[in-house]
Structure formats: structure tokens, C-alpha cells
Design a protein around this motif. Structure first.
Motif, PDB file in Angstrom:
ATOM      1  N   ASN A  84      47.213 -13.279   3.268  1.00  0.00           N
ATOM      2  CA  ASN A  84      46.112 -12.750   3.664  1.00  0.00           C
ATOM      3  C   ASN A  84      45.789 -11.428   2.365  1.00  0.00           C
ATOM      4  OD1 ASN A  84      46.044 -13.636   6.485  1.00  0.00           O
ATOM      5  ND2 ASN A  84      48.264 -11.950   6.412  1.00  0.00           N
ATOM      6  N   TYR A  86      44.942 -13.000  -1.017  1.00  0.00           N
ATOM      7  CA  TYR A  86      44.061 -14.053  -0.756  1.00  0.00           C
ATOM      8  C   TYR A  86      42.786 -14.581  -0.293  1.00  0.00           C
ATOM      9  CZ  TYR A  86      45.979 -13.745  -5.760  1.00  0.00           C
ATOM     10  OH  TYR A  86      46.802 -13.154  -6.947  1.00  0.00           O
ATOM     11  N   ALA A  87      43.517 -13.753   0.833  1.00  0.00           N
ATOM     12  CA  ALA A  87      42.202 -14.661   2.071  1.00  0.00           C
ATOM     13  C   ALA A  87      40.427 -14.601   1.484  1.00  0.00           C
ATOM     14  CB  ALA A  87      42.145 -14.048   3.221  1.00  0.00           C
ATOM     15  N   SER A  88      40.309 -13.287   0.859  1.00  0.00           N
ATOM     16  CA  SER A  88      38.832 -13.162   0.370  1.00  0.00           C
ATOM     17  C   SER A  88      38.332 -13.751  -0.907  1.00  0.00           C
ATOM     18  CB  SER A  88      37.917 -11.885   0.435  1.00  0.00           C
ATOM     19  OG  SER A  88      39.438 -11.370  -0.101  1.00  0.00           O
ATOM     20  N   VAL A  91      38.077 -18.083   0.138  1.00  0.00           N
ATOM     21  CA  VAL A  91      36.798 -17.883   0.214  1.00  0.00           C
ATOM     22  C   VAL A  91      35.847 -17.589  -0.643  1.00  0.00           C
ATOM     23  CG1 VAL A  91      35.118 -16.820   1.556  1.00  0.00           C
ATOM     24  CG2 VAL A  91      37.263 -16.674   2.838  1.00  0.00           C
ATOM     25  N   LEU A  92      35.805 -17.130  -1.862  1.00  0.00           N
ATOM     26  CA  LEU A  92      34.671 -16.703  -3.041  1.00  0.00           C
ATOM     27  C   LEU A  92      35.104 -18.069  -3.600  1.00  0.00           C
ATOM     28  CD1 LEU A  92      32.961 -14.822  -4.799  1.00  0.00           C
ATOM     29  CD2 LEU A  92      35.196 -14.110  -5.950  1.00  0.00           C
ATOM     30  N   GLN A 145      41.460 -21.063   2.296  1.00  0.00           N
ATOM     31  CA  GLN A 145      40.203 -21.317   3.170  1.00  0.00           C
ATOM     32  C   GLN A 145      39.547 -22.500   2.831  1.00  0.00           C
ATOM     33  OE1 GLN A 145      40.234 -17.758   5.344  1.00  0.00           O
ATOM     34  NE2 GLN A 145      42.149 -18.324   4.562  1.00  0.00           N
TER      35      GLN A 145
END
Ligand code: HNI
Length: 147
Positions: A84, A86-88, A91-92, A145
């Protein structure tokens, strides 16, 4: 959910507590760009990177290497929930940067080589086992992601 022993936690925290970000970050990223030249394609903003010398002396690449290493701090501070955390960032890398996720493993391997060279004898098999486990979890979280 990844389980960590107290010893593994101590090893990972110990490595990061003594890590020279400004040395290891650039060394790991430049090694990745030289050894696996297709990874250069994501660094168009860095200017001329047409030789090992150019890569090794590039200020943008060096700064980015330090940034990546600081990105790992977040994993160290959240070892029980790296996915969690590293979730964003995942996505990046996937949707904006379009970095092929195979490259995470390549950079992680370069980081291991540079860390091993730095730690010398202290990089025992047991230390390597914890380190590689940590990097595998990071690589897997960053790849989450992608679809
Ligand atoms: Ni990555 C941006 C962390 C692997 C190419 N990367 C970042 C940022 C962090 C980061 C942190 C800054 C995000 C922001 O600005 O919000 N990258 C990591 C980590 C790994 C990794 C922890 C694996 C261990 N990145 C890679 C790989 C490549 C890569 C393997 C390409 C080969 N990353 C990029 C690029 C950017 C980036 C390109 C944007 C650069 C820029 O100028 O902002």
C-alpha cells in the motif's frame, strides 16, 4: 502479507541507518543505465547520455539516483505494508512514466551489487538474504498497479 523476523528487520534497518544516499543512489542508477542501456529511454530529460562517462557525470541522473534511494525509505518505515505504501508510486511508474516493470528488478540487482561492494565482508549471505527479500517485496509492490 510478508512476514519479517526481528533479525531481518534489524539487518534492513542497519543497512539504511548507515547508507550514504549520495554515494549509493547515483552508483546504482548509473550502473543500471550502463549495464542495461535500454533503461536509458526513460531519461530523455537528462540530456546527453551517449557513453558510460557521460552517464557517470550526469547531474540529473545522480540526483535521480538519490531520489530513488529516498523512495526506499518509505518501504523501510512501512515494512509491514510495502504494497500500500507504494500504490501511488506504482501508478506513477505504470501510467505516467510507462516504465517496463522488468526494469525494477534490474535496478534492484544493481543496488545489491553496489551495496555488496560497499559493505564488503559485512555483506554476508544472511545479510544478502534479508536485503534481497526486502528488494523483492519493493519490486513486487511497484509492479502491483500494472495491468
Ligand atoms: Ni523511479 C521517479 C522511486 C525504479 C524511472 N522513481 C521516481 C520517484 C521515486 C522513484 C521516489 C519520484 C516520484 C515523484 O516525483 O513523485 N523508482 C523508484 C524506486 C524504484 C524505481 C524505489 C525501484 C527500486 N524508476 C525505476 C526504474 C526506472 C525509473 C527501474 C527506469 C528504468 N522513476 C523513473 C523516472 C522517474 C521516476 C523516469 C521520473 C523522473 C523525473 O524526472 O521526475
Amino acid at each position: 502479507m510478508v512476514e519479517w523476523t526481528e533479525k531481518e528487520r534489524a539487518i534492513i534497518n542497519g543497512i539504511f541507518a548507515n547508507l550514504d544516499y549520495e554515494d549509493i543512489g547515483p552508483k546504482a542508477l548509473t550502473r543500471c543505465l550502463i549495464v542495461y542501456p535500454w533503461t536509458l529511454r526513460y531519461f530523455g530529460a537528462a540530456g546527453k547520455l551517449d557513453s558510460a562517462e557521460a552517464i557517470l557525470s550526469n547531474k540529473y541522473v545522480a540526483a535521480h539516483g538519490i531520489k530513488v534511494l529516498h523512495g526506499l525509505d518509505r518501504a523501510v518505515k512501512n515494512m509491514d505494508d510495502i504494497r500500500n505504501t507504494y500504490a501511488s508510486l506504482s501508478v506513477l511508474h505504470s501510467e505516467k512514466l510507462h516504465v517496463d516493470p522488468d526494469n525494477f528488478r534490474l535496478l534492484a540487482d544493481c543496488l545489491s551489487i553496489v551495496t555488496a561492494a560497499k559493505l564488503g565482508k559485512a555483506f554476508t549471505a544472511e545479510v544478502q538474504a534479508a536485503w534481497q527479500k526486502f528488494l523483492s517485496v519493493v519490486v513486487s509492490a511497484l509492479s502491483r498497479q500494472y495491468h
